[in-house]
Design a protein around this motif. Structure first.
Motif, PDB file in Angstrom:
ATOM      1  N   ARG A  63      50.843 -13.111   5.384  1.00  7.92           N
ATOM      2  CA  ARG A  63      49.875 -13.588   4.399  1.00  7.92           C
ATOM      3  C   ARG A  63      49.163 -14.868   4.841  1.00  7.92           C
ATOM      4  O   ARG A  63      47.984 -15.067   4.526  1.00  7.92           O
ATOM      5  CB  ARG A  63      50.578 -13.820   3.052  1.00  7.92           C
ATOM      6  CG  ARG A  63      51.191 -12.572   2.452  1.00  7.92           C
ATOM      7  CD  ARG A  63      50.242 -11.402   2.450  1.00  7.92           C
ATOM      8  NE  ARG A  63      50.815 -10.193   1.907  1.00  7.92           N
ATOM      9  CZ  ARG A  63      50.324  -8.985   2.098  1.00  7.92           C
ATOM     10  NH1 ARG A  63      49.237  -8.835   2.854  1.00  7.92           N
ATOM     11  NH2 ARG A  63      50.898  -7.923   1.574  1.00  7.92           N
ATOM     12  N   ASP A  64      49.851 -15.738   5.574  1.00 10.47           N
ATOM     13  CA  ASP A  64      49.198 -16.957   6.050  1.00 10.47           C
ATOM     14  C   ASP A  64      48.091 -16.616   7.040  1.00 10.47           C
ATOM     15  O   ASP A  64      46.983 -17.164   6.992  1.00 10.47           O
ATOM     16  CB  ASP A  64      50.215 -17.895   6.715  1.00 10.47           C
ATOM     17  CG  ASP A  64      51.119 -18.554   5.698  1.00 10.47           C
ATOM     18  OD1 ASP A  64      50.657 -18.765   4.557  1.00 10.47           O
ATOM     19  OD2 ASP A  64      52.276 -18.858   6.029  1.00 10.47           O
ATOM     20  N   ALA A  96      45.530 -16.897  -2.193  1.00 12.04           N
ATOM     21  CA  ALA A  96      46.065 -18.261  -2.301  1.00 12.04           C
ATOM     22  C   ALA A  96      46.902 -18.424  -3.555  1.00 12.04           C
ATOM     23  O   ALA A  96      47.970 -19.066  -3.536  1.00 12.04           O
ATOM     24  CB  ALA A  96      44.914 -19.270  -2.291  1.00 12.04           C
ATOM     25  N   TYR A  97      46.449 -17.828  -4.662  1.00 11.04           N
ATOM     26  CA  TYR A  97      47.231 -17.903  -5.903  1.00 11.04           C
ATOM     27  C   TYR A  97      48.534 -17.109  -5.789  1.00 11.04           C
ATOM     28  O   TYR A  97      49.574 -17.535  -6.307  1.00 11.04           O
ATOM     29  CB  TYR A  97      46.397 -17.382  -7.077  1.00 11.04           C
ATOM     30  CG  TYR A  97      45.568 -18.464  -7.726  1.00 11.04           C
ATOM     31  CD1 TYR A  97      46.150 -19.430  -8.556  1.00 11.04           C
ATOM     32  CD2 TYR A  97      44.189 -18.529  -7.513  1.00 11.04           C
ATOM     33  CE1 TYR A  97      45.393 -20.420  -9.153  1.00 11.04           C
ATOM     34  CE2 TYR A  97      43.417 -19.525  -8.104  1.00 11.04           C
ATOM     35  CZ  TYR A  97      44.032 -20.464  -8.924  1.00 11.04           C
ATOM     36  OH  TYR A  97      43.277 -21.444  -9.504  1.00 11.04           O
ATOM     37  N   ARG A  98      48.461 -15.971  -5.097  1.00 10.25           N
ATOM     38  CA  ARG A  98      49.704 -15.203  -4.925  1.00 10.25           C
ATOM     39  C   ARG A  98      50.717 -15.976  -4.079  1.00 10.25           C
ATOM     40  O   ARG A  98      51.920 -15.895  -4.315  1.00 10.25           O
ATOM     41  CB  ARG A  98      49.405 -13.844  -4.271  1.00 10.25           C
ATOM     42  CG  ARG A  98      48.719 -12.848  -5.200  1.00 10.25           C
ATOM     43  CD  ARG A  98      48.958 -11.416  -4.737  1.00 10.25           C
ATOM     44  NE  ARG A  98      48.422 -11.182  -3.407  1.00 10.25           N
ATOM     45  CZ  ARG A  98      47.185 -10.786  -3.147  1.00 10.25           C
ATOM     46  NH1 ARG A  98      46.331 -10.586  -4.151  1.00 10.25           N
ATOM     47  NH2 ARG A  98      46.790 -10.579  -1.914  1.00 10.25           N
ATOM     48  N   GLU A 102      48.921 -24.709  -2.994  1.00  7.98           N
ATOM     49  CA  GLU A 102      47.891 -25.564  -3.596  1.00  7.98           C
ATOM     50  C   GLU A 102      46.753 -25.872  -2.620  1.00  7.98           C
ATOM     51  O   GLU A 102      45.582 -25.933  -3.014  1.00  7.98           O
ATOM     52  CB  GLU A 102      48.515 -26.870  -4.096  1.00  7.98           C
ATOM     53  CG  GLU A 102      49.540 -26.712  -5.198  1.00  7.98           C
ATOM     54  CD  GLU A 102      48.914 -26.228  -6.496  1.00  7.98           C
ATOM     55  OE1 GLU A 102      47.666 -26.194  -6.593  1.00  7.98           O
ATOM     56  OE2 GLU A 102      49.654 -25.866  -7.436  1.00  7.98           O
ATOM     57  N   SER A 103      47.074 -26.107  -1.359  1.00 11.78           N
ATOM     58  CA  SER A 103      46.017 -26.442  -0.386  1.00 11.78           C
ATOM     59  C   SER A 103      45.097 -25.251  -0.151  1.00 11.78           C
ATOM     60  O   SER A 103      43.879 -25.403  -0.044  1.00 11.78           O
ATOM     61  CB  SER A 103      46.637 -26.892   0.943  1.00 11.78           C
ATOM     62  OG  SER A 103      47.334 -25.831   1.570  1.00 11.78           O
ATOM     63  N   LYS A 104      45.687 -24.047  -0.095  1.00 10.67           N
ATOM     64  CA  LYS A 104      44.865 -22.844   0.103  1.00 10.67           C
ATOM     65  C   LYS A 104      44.031 -22.549  -1.139  1.00 10.67           C
ATOM     66  O   LYS A 104      42.883 -22.103  -1.042  1.00 10.67           O
ATOM     67  CB  LYS A 104      45.762 -21.639   0.439  1.00 10.67           C
ATOM     68  CG  LYS A 104      46.346 -21.681   1.843  1.00 10.67           C
ATOM     69  CD  LYS A 104      47.169 -20.428   2.117  1.00 10.67           C
ATOM     70  CE  LYS A 104      47.617 -20.337   3.565  1.00 10.67           C
ATOM     71  NZ  LYS A 104      48.463 -21.447   3.996  1.00 10.67           N
ATOM     72  N   ILE A 105      44.600 -22.777  -2.323  1.00 15.55           N
ATOM     73  CA  ILE A 105      43.844 -22.580  -3.569  1.00 15.55           C
ATOM     74  C   ILE A 105      42.638 -23.517  -3.595  1.00 15.55           C
ATOM     75  O   ILE A 105      41.511 -23.109  -3.893  1.00 15.55           O
ATOM     76  CB  ILE A 105      44.747 -22.829  -4.797  1.00 15.55           C
ATOM     77  CG1 ILE A 105      45.813 -21.726  -4.903  1.00 15.55           C
ATOM     78  CG2 ILE A 105      43.913 -22.886  -6.079  1.00 15.55           C
ATOM     79  CD1 ILE A 105      46.892 -22.013  -5.935  1.00 15.55           C
ATOM     80  N   ALA A 106      42.865 -24.774  -3.268  1.00 20.11           N
ATOM     81  CA  ALA A 106      41.767 -25.752  -3.260  1.00 20.11           C
ATOM     82  C   ALA A 106      40.724 -25.394  -2.216  1.00 20.11           C
ATOM     83  O   ALA A 106      39.516 -25.477  -2.471  1.00 20.11           O
ATOM     84  CB  ALA A 106      42.323 -27.150  -2.997  1.00 20.11           C
ATOM     85  N   TYR A 136      44.782 -31.931  -2.439  1.00 19.61           N
ATOM     86  CA  TYR A 136      45.622 -31.054  -1.624  1.00 19.61           C
ATOM     87  C   TYR A 136      44.947 -30.631  -0.330  1.00 19.61           C
ATOM     88  O   TYR A 136      45.570 -29.991   0.523  1.00 19.61           O
ATOM     89  CB  TYR A 136      45.992 -29.787  -2.413  1.00 19.61           C
ATOM     90  CG  TYR A 136      46.923 -30.061  -3.571  1.00 19.61           C
ATOM     91  CD1 TYR A 136      48.255 -30.400  -3.362  1.00 19.61           C
ATOM     92  CD2 TYR A 136      46.460 -29.967  -4.888  1.00 19.61           C
ATOM     93  CE1 TYR A 136      49.105 -30.637  -4.432  1.00 19.61           C
ATOM     94  CE2 TYR A 136      47.306 -30.204  -5.966  1.00 19.61           C
ATOM     95  CZ  TYR A 136      48.622 -30.545  -5.730  1.00 19.61           C
ATOM     96  OH  TYR A 136      49.470 -30.775  -6.780  1.00 19.61           O
ATOM     97  N   LEU A 137      43.673 -30.956  -0.164  1.00 16.86           N
ATOM     98  CA  LEU A 137      42.928 -30.526   1.016  1.00 16.86           C
ATOM     99  C   LEU A 137      43.229 -31.433   2.214  1.00 16.86           C
ATOM    100  O   LEU A 137      43.457 -32.635   2.058  1.00 16.86           O
ATOM    101  CB  LEU A 137      41.419 -30.553   0.737  1.00 16.86           C
ATOM    102  CG  LEU A 137      40.894 -29.546  -0.279  1.00 16.86           C
ATOM    103  CD1 LEU A 137      39.447 -29.855  -0.622  1.00 16.86           C
ATOM    104  CD2 LEU A 137      41.006 -28.124   0.262  1.00 16.86           C
TER     105      LEU A 137
END
Length: 527
Positions: A63-64, A96-98, A102-106, A136-137
């Motif tokens: 997933r990453d 990102a939500y799954r 937080e950094s990926k969501i942002a 978080y970025l």
């Protein structure tokens, strides 16, 4: 004497070199225009390979890596094709939500905001921006976030016709520009560009010019960044009425856009307007068609709308020029006048639609939820209206050209056949289908909620979930603010008495009194 002759020869050499340099930009642009298909094909091949990598990571269930591949796909599409960029940005955001990262969501939200900004969906872009937890970025991603934020507010400041809101948006743009400057003291492209835009928005064109030249001379820029910088300089020199400099930098910007495979761009349209003002209609027409092709390819309703103001003027001038050459001024002047009147009426309708939407929004400012809903409706229907008008203008142009050819060959029977091709009933049905589609996108639960106002036996059952019947269409119009029966009758091509009959019949079947029924309909929420 020899020194004098040498000086004269030197001055002539410099003038000659200057003339060649000016000519070279035009030739270079023509060269890259001829290579556009090859450049686009290469970019599509690159994207194809990226999508292969994405499929591979999904099969691996890493997933990453999948998130990284999605963001690379978004990056490849972001200035190329809106629909694809938005699709992969949404997919990255869901992933990102799954992952609960937080950094990926942002990061994915920040990118979604940029994509919607490029489309011209200012409200959606800023709403998304405001949900980004940018702490978080990473540093580089935070720089990108600030860049998107200041650009969004600066663009909205220029787009807004209300002085109060324009100033408020400008201040927010300054806020994010200063955040980037303060947080990242080391010189960077994003930082200096933010400083340039800040000065431009504030009317300090000379200071903005210095920042742009700083970027051009002291930074290693890629083709896209070069296009951004030279486009900014082109706009500055255009504002200063320094036409030759403006054309040079806008040509350089157009070259950079083509080399980078950028379709979301304004340089070609601005270049066309410059040549149009100078009377070079052939060049203006060449560049405005290029700008239109890019806007159509990317799917930018905003760019199409901007081009729709300029294209008719250039085409009108081009027709006039051809008519003078063919000594057919009388006949063609009449056609051009007719065409101009049609365009004027369309523009007046657009202005009236904009005025009505603005007035509606002003009346709803006291309720935040209603403002959000009105903004959403405005975005969808203005986008549709501009697209529909652009298609309608294209149809008129084709129709005009066809009639003109028949007149020139005196094929009057063929003219009658052309006129018979137009079917108002089909056009109106297409309008209804488009209205239903957009309305159900905005109010997906409308039919379900509407049926809850009736007993089981009186509820409406539709054959097609994507279309409304006349009963629902009347109250759909009322729900979005069209309450006047005459207007509803005009839109649906029915008599006013018929509309009254429909409304009375439906209200009488409801389990609620008439006034309560109307309030219940208006309470149905959009997405």
């Amino acid at each position: 004497m020899l020194k004098f002759l040498f000086s004269i020869l030197f001055i002539q050499f410099i003038l000659c070199e200057t003339s060649i340099a000016q000519t070279d930009w035009s030739k270079q642009l023509d060269h890259y225009i001829s290579k556009r298909d090859e450049i686009d094909a290469a970019k599509k091949e690159t994207i194809k390979n990226l999508l292969k990598d994405l499929r591979f990571t999904r099969e691996e269930k890493n997933r990453d890596k999948e998130f990284s591949a999605l963001m690379k796909s978004v990056k490849a599409y972001e200035y190329f094709v809106y629909d694809s960029a938005f699709k992969y940005a949404q997919a990255a955001n869901l992933l990102a939500y799954r992952l609960k990262d937080e950094s990926k969501i942002a990061e994915s939200k920040s990118k979604l905001s940029l994509i919607m900004l490029l489309k011209g969906l200012y409200t959606s872009s800023i709403d998304t921006l405001n949900t980004v937890e940018y702490q978080y970025l990473s540093k580089d991603k935070r720089k990108e976030f600030y860049s998107t934020a200041y650009r969004a507010y600066y663009d909205l400041s220029g787009y807004s016709r209300d002085k109060h809101y324009s100033e408020a948006y400008k201040k927010l743009g300054h806020y994010y520009s200063r955040k980037l400057i303060d947080e990242f003291p080391k010189p960077s492209f994003e930082k200096v560009l933010g400083m340039a835009l800040q000065e431009m928005v504030s009317g300090e064109l000379s200071k903005a010019e210095n920042h742009y030249f700083d970027l051009l001379n002291n930074f290693k820029l890629n083709d896209h960044e070069t296009a951004i910088v030279t486009s900014g300089l082109g706009f500055i020199y255009s504002d200063k009425n320094e036409s030759e400099k403006a054309k040079e930098f806008l040509m350089r910007a157009s070259i950079g856009d083509i080399k980078a495979g950028i379709k979301e761009t304004t340089a070609c349209r601005s270049l066309a307007e410059l040549f149009y003002r100078e009377g070079d209609i052939d060049k203006a027409y060449q560049y405005i068609l290029l700008a239109k092709a890019d806007a159509d390819f990317y799917g930018s309703e905003q760019r199409k709308f901007e081009i729709s103001y300029t294209l008719p003027l250039i085409e009108s001038a081009r027709f006039q020029k051809e008519n003078k050459q063919k000594k057919m001024i009388g006949l063609i002047s009449l056609l051009v006048l007719t065409f101009s009147l049609i365009i004027l009426r369309q523009l007046q309708k657009l202005r009236q639609a904009r005025k009505e939407i603005v007035n509606s929004n002003e009346n709803l400012t006291c309720v935040n939820e209603l403002l959000r809903e009105a903004s959403r409706i405005k975005e969808e229907y203005i986008g549709y209206y501009f697209n529909f008008s652009s298609q309608y203008i294209d149809k008129l142009e084709d129709f005009k050209k066809s009639i003109s050819r028949q007149l020139m060959t005196k094929s009057y029977d063929n003219i009658e056949q052309e006129l018979k091709k137009y079917n108002p009933r089909n056009e109106r049905q297409r309008l209804f289908e488009d209205f239903d589609r957009i309305f159900l996108k905005l109010f997906p639960d409308f039919v379900k909620r509407f049926n809850q106002l009736f007993d089981e036996k009186d509820r409406i059952v539709l054959k097609d979930d994507l279309s409304l019947n006349t009963d629902l269409r009347i109250f759909a119009l009322i729900r979005i603010g069209v309450t006047d029966s005459e207007k509803i009758a005009g839109i649906l091509n029915l008599s006013v008495n018929t509309i009254y009959t429909y409304k009375t019949k439906i209200r009488n079947r409801s389990i609620y009194p008439n006034e309560a029924f109307d309030l219940k309909v208006m309470a149905i929420k959009s997405v």
